[in-house]
Write a protein that holds these residues in place. Sequence first.
Motif, PDB file in Angstrom:
ATOM      1  N   ILE A 139       7.120   9.696  -7.642  1.00  0.00           N
ATOM      2  CA  ILE A 139       6.008   8.858  -8.106  1.00  0.00           C
ATOM      3  C   ILE A 139       6.109   7.486  -7.455  1.00  0.00           C
ATOM      4  CG2 ILE A 139       4.823   7.837 -10.089  1.00  0.00           C
ATOM      5  CD1 ILE A 139       6.207   9.941 -11.860  1.00  0.00           C
ATOM      6  N   SER A 140       4.998   7.003  -6.922  1.00  0.00           N
ATOM      7  CA  SER A 140       4.897   5.629  -6.430  1.00  0.00           C
ATOM      8  C   SER A 140       3.689   4.973  -7.085  1.00  0.00           C
ATOM      9  CB  SER A 140       4.743   5.586  -4.907  1.00  0.00           C
ATOM     10  OG  SER A 140       5.916   6.014  -4.260  1.00  0.00           O
ATOM     11  N   HIS A 141       3.867   3.759  -7.610  1.00  0.00           N
ATOM     12  CA  HIS A 141       2.767   3.064  -8.293  1.00  0.00           C
ATOM     13  C   HIS A 141       2.661   1.645  -7.772  1.00  0.00           C
ATOM     14  CE1 HIS A 141      -0.111   1.974 -11.339  1.00  0.00           C
ATOM     15  NE2 HIS A 141       0.009   3.134 -11.941  1.00  0.00           N
ATOM     16  N   PRO A 185       0.829  -1.217   0.000  1.00  0.00           N
ATOM     17  CA  PRO A 185       0.000   0.000   0.000  1.00  0.00           C
ATOM     18  C   PRO A 185       0.859   1.261   0.000  1.00  0.00           C
ATOM     19  CG  PRO A 185      -0.855  -1.608   1.557  1.00  0.00           C
ATOM     20  CD  PRO A 185       0.471  -2.139   1.101  1.00  0.00           C
ATOM     21  N   ILE A 186       0.344   2.316  -0.619  1.00  0.00           N
ATOM     22  CA  ILE A 186       1.074   3.580  -0.740  1.00  0.00           C
ATOM     23  C   ILE A 186       0.425   4.621   0.167  1.00  0.00           C
ATOM     24  CG2 ILE A 186       1.813   5.408  -2.317  1.00  0.00           C
ATOM     25  CD1 ILE A 186       1.468   3.366  -4.602  1.00  0.00           C
ATOM     26  N   GLN A 187       1.250   5.352   0.894  1.00  0.00           N
ATOM     27  CA  GLN A 187       0.780   6.455   1.718  1.00  0.00           C
ATOM     28  C   GLN A 187       1.156   7.769   1.043  1.00  0.00           C
ATOM     29  OE1 GLN A 187      -1.075   5.919   4.411  1.00  0.00           O
ATOM     30  NE2 GLN A 187      -0.824   3.701   4.166  1.00  0.00           N
ATOM     31  N   SER A 188       0.168   8.605   0.728  1.00  0.00           N
ATOM     32  CA  SER A 188       0.447   9.836  -0.001  1.00  0.00           C
ATOM     33  C   SER A 188       1.384  10.763   0.762  1.00  0.00           C
ATOM     34  CB  SER A 188      -0.867  10.558  -0.320  1.00  0.00           C
ATOM     35  OG  SER A 188      -1.593  10.850   0.866  1.00  0.00           O
ATOM     36  N   GLU A 189       1.294  10.768   2.096  1.00  0.00           N
ATOM     37  CA  GLU A 189       2.171  11.628   2.884  1.00  0.00           C
ATOM     38  C   GLU A 189       3.639  11.249   2.706  1.00  0.00           C
ATOM     39  OE1 GLU A 189      -0.323   9.879   4.040  1.00  0.00           O
ATOM     40  OE2 GLU A 189      -1.809  11.229   4.917  1.00  0.00           O
ATOM     41  N   ASP A 190       3.900   9.956   2.545  1.00  0.00           N
ATOM     42  CA  ASP A 190       5.283   9.500   2.365  1.00  0.00           C
ATOM     43  C   ASP A 190       5.849   9.990   1.044  1.00  0.00           C
ATOM     44  OD1 ASP A 190       5.039   8.189   4.767  1.00  0.00           O
ATOM     45  OD2 ASP A 190       4.636   6.223   3.869  1.00  0.00           O
ATOM     46  N   VAL A 191       5.019  10.001   0.006  1.00  0.00           N
ATOM     47  CA  VAL A 191       5.479  10.452  -1.307  1.00  0.00           C
ATOM     48  C   VAL A 191       5.678  11.963  -1.296  1.00  0.00           C
ATOM     49  CG1 VAL A 191       5.015  10.413  -3.789  1.00  0.00           C
ATOM     50  CG2 VAL A 191       4.230   8.531  -2.353  1.00  0.00           C
ATOM     51  N   VAL A 234      -3.037  -6.657  -6.935  1.00  0.00           N
ATOM     52  CA  VAL A 234      -4.466  -6.372  -6.757  1.00  0.00           C
ATOM     53  C   VAL A 234      -4.649  -5.080  -5.978  1.00  0.00           C
ATOM     54  CG1 VAL A 234      -6.618  -7.187  -5.725  1.00  0.00           C
ATOM     55  CG2 VAL A 234      -5.066  -8.815  -6.830  1.00  0.00           C
ATOM     56  N   VAL A 235      -5.492  -4.186  -6.525  1.00  0.00           N
ATOM     57  CA  VAL A 235      -5.832  -2.925  -5.853  1.00  0.00           C
ATOM     58  C   VAL A 235      -7.349  -2.861  -5.760  1.00  0.00           C
ATOM     59  CG1 VAL A 235      -5.632  -0.418  -5.876  1.00  0.00           C
ATOM     60  CG2 VAL A 235      -3.777  -1.810  -6.813  1.00  0.00           C
ATOM     61  N   GLY A 236      -7.869  -2.929  -4.549  1.00  0.00           N
ATOM     62  CA  GLY A 236      -9.306  -2.982  -4.327  1.00  0.00           C
ATOM     63  C   GLY A 236      -9.990  -1.633  -4.496  1.00  0.00           C
ATOM     64  N   SER A 268      -3.791   3.480  -6.172  1.00  0.00           N
ATOM     65  CA  SER A 268      -2.964   2.794  -7.165  1.00  0.00           C
ATOM     66  C   SER A 268      -1.720   3.597  -7.521  1.00  0.00           C
ATOM     67  CB  SER A 268      -3.772   2.510  -8.433  1.00  0.00           C
ATOM     68  OG  SER A 268      -4.284   3.713  -8.968  1.00  0.00           O
ATOM     69  N   VAL A 269      -1.812   4.927  -7.473  1.00  0.00           N
ATOM     70  CA  VAL A 269      -0.661   5.762  -7.830  1.00  0.00           C
ATOM     71  C   VAL A 269      -0.716   7.065  -7.052  1.00  0.00           C
ATOM     72  CG1 VAL A 269      -1.881   6.784  -9.812  1.00  0.00           C
ATOM     73  CG2 VAL A 269       0.618   6.822  -9.751  1.00  0.00           C
TER      74      VAL A 269
END
Length: 246
Positions: A175-177, A107-113, A181-183, A188-189
């Motif tokens: 950018i992180s993608h 999973p991607i955390q927007s704050e980290d990016v 599987v993405v529910g 997703s990005v």
Amino acid sequence: MEFHWKIKLFAGLQERLAAPQLTLVLAEEQMTAKDLKERLASAHPEHAAILAVSFVARNHTYAADEAIVRAEDELALLPPVSGGQDTLQDAGAAAEDMEPYIVTAEPIQSEDVLRKVISKEHGASIVFVGTTREWTQGQQTVRLEYEAYEPMAVATMRQIGDEIGQRWPGALCAISHRTGVVGLAEISVVIAVSAPHRESCYEASRYAIERLKQIVPIWKKEIWADGSEWKGHQQGPWNPTVPLPE
């Protein structure tokens, strides 16, 4: 003398040809990318249409039709692309946290990016977050599945960052993608951009997502209750070697 040409396949191509890789045994040691596609089409005429709109990648770089490719190169045939915690970490994880361009199954955390582009010299920052939506043109999505040609995906993300730096001097991009599987409603990005001024930041953010959909080899499969479809592989014309207009 014979040469073994090994060509990796992805997404819809891999599914249609039921193999992750094709091997051609040829007398030639080198040829143009166009010639290679024609050889593949001759060997698999039932898939000639999708092969014609796909692009050859040579050593993680798109190869135009007239480019020379060699049997010894790392070759791939790409269908059109789709479009934290406060804990101690090991050195490898810390290094990845600072890497601006990442393809990950986690999973991607927007704050980290966003943290990767924040700068005291910049007065503006923007985060674009792409998520899985349930309905598209009357079709109900159950989940999405993403596949990437990972080393080339990271290389082309870095290319986008370089292009942004050239068009908007001083701007930063990360950018992180996701892959796998993405529910529904999951991320997703994430694209984060910062710049000295907000006008540049808005423009660079829009450029980043449009360019990502054009050149980064990541494919999206939509899974419905009654079927599925790779988004991107059926589309054309598609030329990732052409820059976006100014």
